[in-house]
Design a protein around this motif. Structure first.
Motif, PDB file in Angstrom:
ATOM      1  N   PRO A 405       0.612  -0.940  -0.293  1.00 38.00           N
ATOM      2  CA  PRO A 405       0.266  -0.089  -0.380  1.00 38.00           C
ATOM      3  C   PRO A 405       0.581   1.611   0.092  1.00 38.00           C
ATOM      4  O   PRO A 405       0.240   2.330  -0.739  1.00 38.00           O
ATOM      5  CB  PRO A 405      -0.430  -0.433   1.284  1.00 38.00           C
ATOM      6  N   ARG A 406       1.803   1.134   0.404  1.00 41.70           N
ATOM      7  CA  ARG A 406       2.610   2.536   0.971  1.00 41.70           C
ATOM      8  C   ARG A 406       3.606   2.610  -0.612  1.00 41.70           C
ATOM      9  O   ARG A 406       4.691   3.553  -0.764  1.00 41.70           O
ATOM     10  CB  ARG A 406       3.670   2.542   1.808  1.00 41.70           C
ATOM     11  N   GLY A 407       3.787   1.493  -1.858  1.00 44.48           N
ATOM     12  CA  GLY A 407       4.118   1.651  -2.957  1.00 44.48           C
ATOM     13  C   GLY A 407       4.960   0.168  -3.538  1.00 44.48           C
ATOM     14  O   GLY A 407       4.583  -0.631  -2.889  1.00 44.48           O
ATOM     15  N   ILE A 408       5.664   0.698  -4.204  1.00 50.01           N
ATOM     16  CA  ILE A 408       6.801  -0.423  -4.556  1.00 50.01           C
ATOM     17  C   ILE A 408       8.013  -0.542  -3.681  1.00 50.01           C
ATOM     18  O   ILE A 408       8.430   0.123  -3.135  1.00 50.01           O
ATOM     19  CB  ILE A 408       7.113  -0.765  -5.691  1.00 50.01           C
ATOM     20  N   GLU A 409       8.299  -1.885  -3.027  1.00 53.90           N
ATOM     21  CA  GLU A 409       9.042  -2.567  -2.287  1.00 53.90           C
ATOM     22  C   GLU A 409      10.710  -3.043  -3.147  1.00 53.90           C
ATOM     23  O   GLU A 409      10.125  -4.294  -3.071  1.00 53.90           O
ATOM     24  CB  GLU A 409       8.822  -2.505  -0.683  1.00 53.90           C
ATOM     25  N   VAL A 410      12.165  -2.455  -2.628  1.00 57.52           N
ATOM     26  CA  VAL A 410      12.844  -3.896  -3.321  1.00 57.52           C
ATOM     27  C   VAL A 410      13.713  -3.739  -1.686  1.00 57.52           C
ATOM     28  O   VAL A 410      14.158  -2.690  -1.557  1.00 57.52           O
ATOM     29  CB  VAL A 410      13.735  -2.501  -4.460  1.00 57.52           C
ATOM     30  N   ALA A 411      14.070  -5.088  -1.258  1.00 60.52           N
ATOM     31  CA  ALA A 411      14.762  -4.891  -0.331  1.00 60.52           C
ATOM     32  C   ALA A 411      15.659  -6.168  -0.947  1.00 60.52           C
ATOM     33  O   ALA A 411      15.555  -7.449  -1.832  1.00 60.52           O
ATOM     34  CB  ALA A 411      13.808  -5.590   0.867  1.00 60.52           C
ATOM     35  N   VAL A 412      17.180  -5.967  -0.107  1.00 64.41           N
ATOM     36  CA  VAL A 412      18.463  -6.501  -0.395  1.00 64.41           C
ATOM     37  C   VAL A 412      18.932  -7.064   1.082  1.00 64.41           C
ATOM     38  O   VAL A 412      19.195  -6.566   1.816  1.00 64.41           O
ATOM     39  CB  VAL A 412      19.190  -5.842  -1.126  1.00 64.41           C
ATOM     40  N   ALA A 413      18.892  -8.378   1.205  1.00 67.97           N
ATOM     41  CA  ALA A 413      19.216  -8.557   3.235  1.00 67.97           C
ATOM     42  C   ALA A 413      20.056  -9.575   2.565  1.00 67.97           C
ATOM     43  O   ALA A 413      20.700 -10.739   0.843  1.00 67.97           O
ATOM     44  CB  ALA A 413      17.972  -9.212   3.326  1.00 67.97           C
ATOM     45  N   ASP A 414      21.399  -9.318   3.933  1.00 64.86           N
ATOM     46  CA  ASP A 414      23.153 -10.345   3.311  1.00 64.86           C
ATOM     47  C   ASP A 414      22.967 -10.860   5.089  1.00 64.86           C
ATOM     48  O   ASP A 414      22.572 -10.712   5.703  1.00 64.86           O
ATOM     49  CB  ASP A 414      23.528  -9.459   3.290  1.00 64.86           C
ATOM     50  N   ASP A 415      23.882 -12.011   4.725  1.00 64.70           N
ATOM     51  CA  ASP A 415      24.308 -12.195   6.168  1.00 64.70           C
ATOM     52  C   ASP A 415      25.472 -11.894   6.646  1.00 64.70           C
ATOM     53  O   ASP A 415      26.386 -12.454   7.489  1.00 64.70           O
ATOM     54  CB  ASP A 415      24.694 -13.608   5.841  1.00 64.70           C
ATOM     55  N   GLY A 416      25.512 -10.314   6.509  1.00 60.33           N
ATOM     56  CA  GLY A 416      27.129 -10.135   7.230  1.00 60.33           C
ATOM     57  C   GLY A 416      27.307  -9.212   8.508  1.00 60.33           C
ATOM     58  O   GLY A 416      25.941  -9.394   9.325  1.00 60.33           O
ATOM     59  N   PRO A 417      28.016  -8.212   8.736  1.00 59.87           N
ATOM     60  CA  PRO A 417      28.577  -7.501   9.956  1.00 59.87           C
ATOM     61  C   PRO A 417      26.962  -7.108  10.287  1.00 59.87           C
ATOM     62  O   PRO A 417      26.683  -6.773  11.713  1.00 59.87           O
ATOM     63  CB  PRO A 417      29.559  -7.464  10.685  1.00 59.87           C
ATOM     64  N   GLY A 418      26.653  -6.822   9.588  1.00 56.29           N
ATOM     65  CA  GLY A 418      25.468  -5.376   9.907  1.00 56.29           C
ATOM     66  C   GLY A 418      25.834  -4.255  10.405  1.00 56.29           C
ATOM     67  O   GLY A 418      27.523  -3.538   9.651  1.00 56.29           O
ATOM     68  N   LEU A 419      24.715  -2.923  10.239  1.00 56.79           N
ATOM     69  CA  LEU A 419      25.542  -1.943  10.526  1.00 56.79           C
ATOM     70  C   LEU A 419      24.459  -1.259  12.147  1.00 56.79           C
ATOM     71  O   LEU A 419      23.512  -1.551  12.617  1.00 56.79           O
ATOM     72  CB  LEU A 419      24.914  -0.499   9.421  1.00 56.79           C
TER      73      LEU A 419
END
Length: 484
Positions: A405-419
């Motif tokens: 409902p908020r629009g188009i969502e594109v997501a990229v997820a990884d198994d790295g250390p994060g932020l």
């Protein structure tokens, strides 16, 4: 050659002639005529004068005009009654009716004259002779007559009867005095209207200048170099306060951009100094110590690679600047975002396999969008490149997209250390790199480009843990875009 000597002579002469300091706020006579405050004041004075003229006209019509209409109506009714009397009783009855009216006229305002058809012989009435200068074409007119030995202004009506001529009228002496008083009142009222209009115009112009002066002072201070100056608010919440708020927001944005420019300049000087110095040192070392053409060639190739990396940084900065300025909107066109995401995943699938990682996707059948295909592909490619770069061997990178409902969502997820939460607040700033990423190749411009592309498409980016509670939690970057 100095920078001043590079200016054209005309511009240099104007700069030498121009006095330093902020522009003057005083309004001299030539500028006064171009003042918006003066135009508003003149408009107010004109509208006020028109309203006053209309009011005076209505009052005149309701007083002097009403008196004239009442006089004409009374004369007309009297003339009709005398005509009916003549038809019923002839000339004798008409003479008796006139004498009766004169006998009962307490205010002595009625005027009657009955003569023969030629007007040479008076039969009845209180006038001695027929008035001179009578317009033959009109039965109504005003003239001065001798009434009771006094020369007075009279309103008269003529009737032609067989063999007779009848004159019916009213003495307008009192009405003329009333009209004169009304005229004097109108003249004095007009003078008061002009005075009040001028005073009101001056007050309006003064009020406009007073409300606009803080903006003038602020812009003059900014023109003089004080970028910290802001327009003060009056607290009334009117149009001028809203204008001041808009100007302050604009000035804050300009200040932020200026800080960003200074930060980018410092970052460019810091981050590019090392690779340029390294390339120069390698080339000098190869020039002095290379014993064969192959080693010299290898050193030159390495220098070219370092210069290419610097060129890529400048290209990334240029793309970010174009996206933030909206210069790429001309390339917007309808597209299917799924094809763009599939192309990006296909490009980086081999890179993930080379690092013993798995790149998975979860894409719908179709996602319609109006945007710049090349920039969107570059943004997703930057996210996949970062995810693969920071994901350890054996890890997983996941690309997904969905319509919400908020629009188009594109997501990229990884198994790295994060932020960390602190680093997420700075992510997207140009040349920012977290402490964990210092040893990893890169320029710190990837997320800056992603954010600029998202803003160009009226979207935003969010950073969050890929798997909350896991150690390491990984990173999930979400781009939200407006759908077609």
């Amino acid at each position: 050659m100095s920078r001043r000597s590079l200016l054209p002579p005309a511009i240099a002469a104007r700069r030498r002639a121009a006095p330093p300091g902020p522009p003057s706020l005083a309004l001299g006579p030539p500028r006064l005529l171009r003042s918006a405050g003066l135009r508003f004041a003149v408009l107010f004075a004109a509208m006020f004068a028109c309203a006053a003229v209309a009011l005076v006209a209505v009052l005149w019509w309701a007083t002097a005009g009403a008196v004239d209409r009442q006089t004409d109506a009374a004369i007309r009714a009297d003339a009709v009654a005398l005509t009916e009397r003549w038809r019923e009783a002839g000339t004798t009855g008409l003479i008796e009716a006139i004498e009766d009216r004169l006998a009962t006229d307490v205010e002595n305002e009625s005027i009657y004259l009955l003569t023969n058809a030629e007007g040479t012989r008076r039969v009845a009435g209180n006038l001695d002779a027929w008035p001179r200068g009578w317009p033959e074409a009109s039965p109504w007119f005003r003239t001065r007559v001798l009434h009771d030995s006094l020369l007075v202004e009279a309103r008269l009506h003529r009737l032609e009867l067989p063999g007779l001529r009848l004159l019916v009228g009213r003495d307008e002496t009192e009405r003329t005095q009333l009209r004169r008083l009304l005229t004097e009142g109108v003249v004095w009222a007009s003078g008061a209207v002009v005075l009040f209009a001028m005073v009101g115009a001056w007050l309006i112009r003064h009020a406009l200048q007073a409300r606009m002066r803080p903006a003038f002072v602020t812009t003059a201070a900014i023109a003089g170099g004080d970028l910290s100056s802001r327009v003060p608010l009056s607290g009334r919440g009117d149009e001028f306060d809203r204008l001041a708020q808009t100007m302050n927001i604009m000035l804050d944005r300009i200040g932020t951009l200026m800080e960003g420019v200074r930060g980018v300049s410092d970052a460019i000087a810091h981050d590019l100094r090392t690779p340029i110095a390294r390339a120069r040192a390698k080339l000098e070392d190869a020039l002095e110590t290379s014993a064969s053409g192959e080693s010299l060639r290898a050193a030159v190739e390495q220098g070219i690679a370092d210069l290419d990396a610097i060129s890529r940084i400048f290209q990334a900065l240029l793309r970010i600047a174009e996206a933030e300025a909206g210069a790429r909107r001309a390339a917007f066109a309808p597209l299917d975002l799924v094809h763009v995401l599939s192309d990006a995943a296909e490009i980086y699938e081999a890179a993930a396999e080379a690092r013993c990682q798995s790149l998975t996707t979860n894409l719908p059948q179709r996602l319609d969008l109006v945007g710049d295909r090349d920039l969107l592909l570059q943004a997703v490619a930057n996210l996949l490149d970062n995810a693969i770069k920071f994901t350890p061997p054996g890890g997983r990178v996941h690309l997904s997209a969905a319509a919400t409902p908020r629009g188009i969502e594109v997501a990229v997820a990884d198994d790295g250390p994060g932020l960390s939460p602190e680093d997420r607040g700075h992510a997207g700033e140009r040349f920012f790199r977290a402490d964990r990423a210092r040893a990893t190749p890169g320029s710190g411009l990837g997320l800056s480009l992603v954010r600029a592309v998202a803003h160009l498409h009226a979207g935003e980016i969010e950073l969050e843990d890929a798997v909350p509670g896991r150690d390491p939690p990984g990173l999930r970057v979400v781009i939200r875009l407006q759908g077609a």
